[in-house]
Structures are given as C-alpha cells and as structure tokens.
Scaffold this motif. Structure first.
Motif, PDB file in Angstrom:
ATOM      1  N   SER A  27     -13.567   0.122 -12.992  1.00  0.00           N
ATOM      2  CA  SER A  27     -12.492   0.550 -12.070  1.00  0.00           C
ATOM      3  C   SER A  27     -13.091   1.173 -10.807  1.00  0.00           C
ATOM      4  O   SER A  27     -12.572   0.983  -9.715  1.00  0.00           O
ATOM      5  N   VAL A  28     -14.219   1.882 -10.948  1.00  0.00           N
ATOM      6  CA  VAL A  28     -14.879   2.481  -9.770  1.00  0.00           C
ATOM      7  C   VAL A  28     -15.372   1.378  -8.826  1.00  0.00           C
ATOM      8  O   VAL A  28     -15.113   1.397  -7.623  1.00  0.00           O
TER       9      VAL A  28
ATOM     10  N   PHE B 159      -5.193   3.955 -12.552  1.00  0.00           N
ATOM     11  CA  PHE B 159      -5.983   3.114 -11.647  1.00  0.00           C
ATOM     12  C   PHE B 159      -5.629   3.429 -10.190  1.00  0.00           C
ATOM     13  O   PHE B 159      -6.508   3.579  -9.340  1.00  0.00           O
TER      14      PHE B 159
ATOM     15  N   LYS C 142      -6.955   6.733  -8.935  1.00  0.00           N
ATOM     16  CA  LYS C 142      -8.369   6.602  -8.582  1.00  0.00           C
ATOM     17  C   LYS C 142      -8.488   5.891  -7.215  1.00  0.00           C
ATOM     18  O   LYS C 142      -9.293   6.297  -6.365  1.00  0.00           O
ATOM     19  N   THR C 143      -7.685   4.854  -7.026  1.00  0.00           N
ATOM     20  CA  THR C 143      -7.727   4.087  -5.770  1.00  0.00           C
ATOM     21  C   THR C 143      -7.442   4.990  -4.571  1.00  0.00           C
ATOM     22  O   THR C 143      -8.197   5.015  -3.609  1.00  0.00           O
TER      23      THR C 143
ATOM     24  N   TRP D 214       0.848  -1.205   0.000  1.00  0.00           N
ATOM     25  CA  TRP D 214       0.000   0.000   0.000  1.00  0.00           C
ATOM     26  C   TRP D 214       0.880   1.250   0.000  1.00  0.00           C
ATOM     27  O   TRP D 214       0.640   2.182  -0.757  1.00  0.00           O
TER      28      TRP D 214
ATOM     29  N   ILE E 179     -11.206  -1.069  -1.389  1.00  0.00           N
ATOM     30  CA  ILE E 179     -10.816  -0.074  -0.376  1.00  0.00           C
ATOM     31  C   ILE E 179     -11.833   0.072   0.753  1.00  0.00           C
ATOM     32  O   ILE E 179     -11.464   0.049   1.940  1.00  0.00           O
ATOM     33  N   ASN E 180     -13.112   0.217   0.402  1.00  0.00           N
ATOM     34  CA  ASN E 180     -14.120   0.499   1.443  1.00  0.00           C
ATOM     35  C   ASN E 180     -14.226  -0.585   2.512  1.00  0.00           C
ATOM     36  O   ASN E 180     -14.248  -0.252   3.701  1.00  0.00           O
TER      37      ASN E 180
ATOM     38  N   VAL F 240     -14.507  -1.889  -8.682  1.00  0.00           N
ATOM     39  CA  VAL F 240     -13.414  -2.703  -8.115  1.00  0.00           C
ATOM     40  C   VAL F 240     -12.684  -1.934  -7.015  1.00  0.00           C
ATOM     41  O   VAL F 240     -12.437  -2.462  -5.918  1.00  0.00           O
ATOM     42  N   ASN F 241     -12.363  -0.659  -7.330  1.00  0.00           N
ATOM     43  CA  ASN F 241     -11.683   0.189  -6.339  1.00  0.00           C
ATOM     44  C   ASN F 241     -12.454   0.261  -5.039  1.00  0.00           C
ATOM     45  O   ASN F 241     -11.912   0.026  -3.959  1.00  0.00           O
ATOM     46  N   ASN F 242     -13.745   0.597  -5.169  1.00  0.00           N
ATOM     47  CA  ASN F 242     -14.566   0.763  -3.969  1.00  0.00           C
ATOM     48  C   ASN F 242     -14.729  -0.553  -3.218  1.00  0.00           C
ATOM     49  O   ASN F 242     -14.730  -0.568  -1.983  1.00  0.00           O
TER      50      ASN F 242
ATOM     51  N   THR G 146      -9.891   7.618  -3.235  1.00  0.00           N
ATOM     52  CA  THR G 146     -10.966   7.174  -2.336  1.00  0.00           C
ATOM     53  C   THR G 146     -10.625   7.494  -0.889  1.00  0.00           C
ATOM     54  O   THR G 146     -11.513   7.655  -0.063  1.00  0.00           O
ATOM     55  N   VAL G 147      -9.338   7.554  -0.576  1.00  0.00           N
ATOM     56  CA  VAL G 147      -8.951   7.757   0.822  1.00  0.00           C
ATOM     57  C   VAL G 147      -8.264   9.100   1.087  1.00  0.00           C
ATOM     58  O   VAL G 147      -7.921   9.396   2.224  1.00  0.00           O
TER      59      VAL G 147
END
Lengths: 152, 168
Positions: free
Chosen positions: B136-137, A36, A39-40, A14, B144-145, B139-141, A43-44
C-alpha cells in the motif's frame, strides 16, 4: 472538451475521496477503502484532527486548508467545462492567489490569531481555483505541443 | 540516466523529507510540488537553458521526480519500519479501533477491517514487515507523488519561462 471532462471527473474522484467518511453510512462497502485512503491522503496532508472539517460527526480526510484547495480545483475544473480561457495566464495571478493563504499561515503561526477552519478553507479555495487554471493550461499546452509534433 | 539527474536529485530529497516526522507534518501539499519545481530549475541550470522550456520536458521532469521520490520514500519508510518494528499505523491503531467501533457500519464489515488491521500491525510488531502495508505504501506513493511532482513542474514552468522571457 473530452480532456476537460476527464480532468473534472479526476478532480471529482479525488475530492469525493476526501469526504468518504460522509458516504460510508450509506454505502458500507466503502469502509474497506478507508484505511487505504487515509494512507493516501496522509501523503499530501498532515491530517491533524483539530484541523479537519467535521460535519455531523464525520470528518474529512484532509485539513480545512487542503479541502479548500481541492474544492477550489473542483470549482475551476467545473467552470472550465463551460468557459474558455481567452489569454495565456500570467504568473502574477498565482502569486496574488497564494498571498492570502501564505498570510494566514504566517499570521496564525506567529500567534497573531488562532487557527480558523473557515479562513483556512477560503484561502485554500482561492489558491486551489487559481492553481488549477495553471495545471489546465499546462495540460492544454502539452497537447498542443504534441499535435504540432504529430503534424511535423 | 544523465538526463534524469535533476529529477533523481529532487526526487531523492523529497523521498527523504517524506519520512522525516516533523517535516512530514508540515508538508501539506508542499514537498512534491516543490520537488517538481526544484527539478526543473536544476534541469535549466545544469543545461544552461536560455530559451523557454517545453511543457513536455516539464511534465517528464515532474513525473520522474515523483517516481524517484516514490521509490526512495517507500524504501526509507519500509526500511525504517523494518528496523524499528513500528510506524504511524502501530502508533494510531488503538484510536483506529475506537474509531471503527463507533462508526455506523455493519458488524461484519467492522470485524473484517479490524482483523485485517490487526494482521498488519502484528506482522510489523513481530517481523518489522507487512507485505500488505509495504504494497500500500509503494502503490500510494507511485500514484500520488508523480501527480503532485508534475503539478509542481507545470507551475514551475510558468515561473521559469516568464523569467527567461523577461531576461531575453
């Protein structure tokens, strides 16, 4: 020990992702992953350009504070490979560790001083290293509960 | 389903907050862990629990909160993109091309990445939907979430159990 090693490598992966832009000149193939990963990590983290750590023109994918938090977690996970927590953690430790970060956010938000990447990184580092101890303890408790259940 | 209701409520809240522009930019690492904690508090209150909560219960609650937040968050993001035919990627694409152009990598790699991004942006601008972007949205979520929801629940568990122990 196995679980500690797995945790360490997950955190390392990470944290490695945060610094991917630093590795791209050496390993060009990583460039395909960049959109990618951007974008990942979005989220944080807010990823405001002015708050990203920049070294030799390469920027991290998260802000200085988040970088500090994740580096702190990495440090703790590395330390836990060699050290064992003797006592159950008290919640006060986490509260104390979060005070500098909360204080920094509050003070610069109020305009008492301007944003400093160093302060953000250090306060993040403190919270991240303490926070990881709780995550680690939670995972260990989970495994212990599972073992007890399996025995019964 | 009833047993996952606290996770559903907290996950829905987090999913909505994830797409609100201003809140989103202040969310640095906060929304999902807080949702995990909130779900656990809801679980404790709704079931009137007075003895310490198990770690397994906390992990499942945090994980489910993350999954629900990922599903709702992805749905709202894809829906808003579909309606407005625009999103964050469309806004920053010119800066992205500039950044890619300056980056010290081979020309072929640059061209391929620019082409890929262009395809995604064009699809969004014309139809409001890009399969690659949506994938991608989601899979990412979904990755991560749940992780951050579980972290929040694990930390929240410490608070809740220490409070329960103090009261008993």
């Amino acid at each position: 020990m196995k679980i500690k090693l797995v945790l360490f490598f997950l955190v390392l992966l990470w944290v490695g992702g945060i610094f991917i832009r630093f590795f791209i000149p050496e390993i060009n193939g990583l460039f395909y992953l960049l959109p990618f990963l951007e974008k990942t990590y979005s989220t944080v983290c807010h990823q405001q350009p002015a708050k990203l750590i920049s070294i030799n023109g390469h920027k991290t994918l998260v802000c200085a504070r988040c970088t500090g938090i994740y580096l702190g977690a990495l440090l703790s996970s590395a330390g836990l490979l060699f050290l064992k927590l003797q006592n159950k953690l008290n919640i006060k430790l986490l509260i104390f560790a979060s005070v500098p970060l909360a204080g920094d956010v509050l003070l610069y938000s109020l305009g008492i001083y301007s944003y400093s990447k160093t302060v953000a990184l250090v306060t993040g580092l403190l919270l991240g290293s303490a926070g990881f101890l709780y995550i680690h303890e939670g995972i260990m408790d989970l495994l212990e509960e599972k073992n007890k259940k399996d025995k019964n | 389903m009833k047993k996952h209701l606290p996770a559903l409520v907290a996950g829905f809240g987090a999913g909505v907050l994830q797409v609100v522009p201003v809140v989103k930019s202040f969310s640095c690492l906060i929304i999902m862990p807080l949702a995990g904690i909130f779900a656990l508090v809801l679980y404790q209150k709704s079931n009137k629990i007075i003895s310490p909560i198990s770690t397994q219960k906390a992990v499942v609650t945090g994980l489910m909160t993350g999954v629900f937040a990922a599903l709702f968050g992805s749905f709202f993001e894809i829906l808003i993109t579909f309606i407005t035919k625009s999103n964050d990627l469309v806004y920053v694409v010119n800066d992205l091309y500039e950044f890619i152009d300056k980056f010290p990598v081979e020309e072929t790699v640059k061209t391929q990445v620019i082409q890929l991004t262009e395809n995604v942006v064009n699809s969004i601008k014309t139809t409001g939907f890009s399969l690659l972007y949506s994938f991608s949205v989601v899979v990412n979520n979904l990755i991560i979430n749940p992780i951050f929801g579980t972290i929040g629940a694990l930390i929240g568990l410490k608070f809740i159990n220490s409070k329960i122990q103090q009261n008993s």
